[in-house]
Design a protein around this motif. Structure first.
Motif, PDB file in Angstrom:
ATOM      1  N   ASP A 148       0.843  -1.206   0.000  1.00  0.00           N
ATOM      2  CA  ASP A 148       0.000   0.000   0.000  1.00  0.00           C
ATOM      3  C   ASP A 148       0.872   1.247   0.000  1.00  0.00           C
ATOM      4  OD1 ASP A 148       0.779  -0.714   2.750  1.00  0.00           O
ATOM      5  OD2 ASP A 148      -0.351   1.089   3.265  1.00  0.00           O
ATOM      6  N   LYS A 149       0.260   2.373  -0.297  1.00  0.00           N
ATOM      7  CA  LYS A 149       1.042   3.609  -0.447  1.00  0.00           C
ATOM      8  C   LYS A 149       1.650   4.089   0.872  1.00  0.00           C
ATOM      9  CE  LYS A 149      -2.870   6.796  -0.016  1.00  0.00           C
ATOM     10  NZ  LYS A 149      -3.735   7.788  -0.631  1.00  0.00           N
ATOM     11  N   HIS A 150       1.100   3.612   1.994  1.00  0.00           N
ATOM     12  CA  HIS A 150       1.676   4.016   3.287  1.00  0.00           C
ATOM     13  C   HIS A 150       2.816   3.104   3.734  1.00  0.00           C
ATOM     14  CE1 HIS A 150      -1.643   6.820   3.625  1.00  0.00           C
ATOM     15  NE2 HIS A 150      -2.486   5.825   3.406  1.00  0.00           N
ATOM     16  N   ARG A 151       3.102   2.109   2.924  1.00  0.00           N
ATOM     17  CA  ARG A 151       4.188   1.140   3.217  1.00  0.00           C
ATOM     18  C   ARG A 151       3.956   0.435   4.557  1.00  0.00           C
ATOM     19  NH1 ARG A 151       8.895   1.968   0.214  1.00  0.00           N
ATOM     20  NH2 ARG A 151      10.367   2.005   1.940  1.00  0.00           N
ATOM     21  N   THR A 152       2.720   0.053   4.787  1.00  0.00           N
ATOM     22  CA  THR A 152       2.327  -0.559   6.062  1.00  0.00           C
ATOM     23  C   THR A 152       2.924  -1.962   6.228  1.00  0.00           C
ATOM     24  OG1 THR A 152       0.215   0.591   5.826  1.00  0.00           O
ATOM     25  CG2 THR A 152       0.330  -1.151   7.501  1.00  0.00           C
ATOM     26  N   VAL A 153       3.485  -2.202   7.403  1.00  0.00           N
ATOM     27  CA  VAL A 153       4.028  -3.549   7.683  1.00  0.00           C
ATOM     28  C   VAL A 153       3.386  -4.180   8.920  1.00  0.00           C
ATOM     29  CG1 VAL A 153       6.258  -3.161   6.546  1.00  0.00           C
ATOM     30  CG2 VAL A 153       5.967  -2.566   8.982  1.00  0.00           C
ATOM     31  N   ASP A 154       2.487  -3.440   9.597  1.00  0.00           N
ATOM     32  CA  ASP A 154       1.887  -3.991  10.817  1.00  0.00           C
ATOM     33  C   ASP A 154       0.390  -3.704  10.833  1.00  0.00           C
ATOM     34  OD1 ASP A 154       2.291  -1.223  11.128  1.00  0.00           O
ATOM     35  OD2 ASP A 154       2.314  -1.391  13.297  1.00  0.00           O
TER      36      ASP A 154
END
Ligand code: 4HQ
Length: 249
Positions: A48-54
């Motif tokens: 996703d564009k927010h670079r979510t990893v959690d």
């Protein structure tokens, strides 16, 4: 023909890892092509564009859980051939790291890939379906897997040929042969009224070797007696051990 040992690290803090590997002996080992460490930012494998990893834990409770997909994508992208990789997760649930495991990993032919978690936990499906091995560096709780990965890379690298300047130093220390190290001294001979054991100044190499062996046995008996249970004493060591026990009783 010497083979360069390859490591990989997946982390959300690549700078933290680079900082340690950019100093001292490991820095030189990398420059001399004795080891290679591929550092990858887990966020590059988010979708996703927010670079979510959690994300929030299913079932509720405190803290965040690391999503499975970025870990799967990073490993499958960077190390697509299963037979060529050994994926290691750092966690207090793993087998406890030791010099023996360091030796085992130093002989491993596959690339060693370390998955570093942060937050509360990593999604269990990573443990179940992506990793080959789970290692703990000890019974305490850290904020992330980066230090454990560096600890393991450090301990493994120094066992590789030519990484330490002196070929003897890797073997001569505590644990490498099951006993604690003996005391070391360097100049000056007298420091603030504190001297150096005479035997070390004697030039008698046989006496020095025996003194060091005695000191190793004594330190191990006093500080880590449980190590002696798994160490096979030579005849000379048995004799020295009897003397030490007589003196201290
Ligand atoms: N962790 N040995 C990473 C550890 C640990 C250890 C807790 C693993 C935090 C995020 N890892 N999570 N001890 O304390 O390897």
């Amino acid at each position: 023909m010497i083979m360069r040992k390859k490591f990989g690290i997946v982390t959300i803090f690549p700078d933290m890892v680079r900082a340690y590997l950019g100093c001292s002996i490991l820095k030189r080992a990398i420059e001399n092509n004795l080891i290679a460490v591929a550092i990858h930012n887990l966020r590059d494998y988010s979708t996703d564009k927010h670079r979510t990893v959690d994300d929030y834990p299913y079932g509720g409770g405190p803290g965040m859980v690391m999503k499975p997909e970025p870990f799967f994508r990073s490993v499958e992208d960077q190390w697509p051939i299963r037979e060529n990789r050994r994926v290691i997760m750092l966690s207090p649930r793993g087998r406890v790291f030791s010099q023996e495991i360091a030796r085992e990993l130093s002989r491993e032919k596959r690339e060693l890939i370390f998955l570093c978690g942060r937050y509360e936990a990593i999604d269990e499906r990573v443990r179940e379906h992506l990793i080959d091995d789970e290692i703990s560096i000890g019974d305490y709780v850290l904020t992330g897997g980066e230090l454990p990965a560096l600890v393991i890379i450090d301990a493994v690298s120094r066992l590789l040929p030519d990484v330490l300047g002196d070929s003897r130093s890797a073997e001569d220390e505590s644990f490498s042969y099951g006993l604690l190290d003996y005391p070391h001294y360097t100049r000056p001979e007298m420091f603030r009224g504190m001297g150096v054991p005479n035997v070390l100044l004697s030039g008698n190499h046989e006496e020095i070797r025996k003194w060091r062996k005695r000191q190793s046995l004594k330190a191990t008996l006093q500080k880590r007696p449980e190590l002696l249970a798994i160490y096979a004493l030579s005849d000379e060591e048995k004799l020295l051990m009897e003397q030490i026990k007589e003196e201290t009783s």
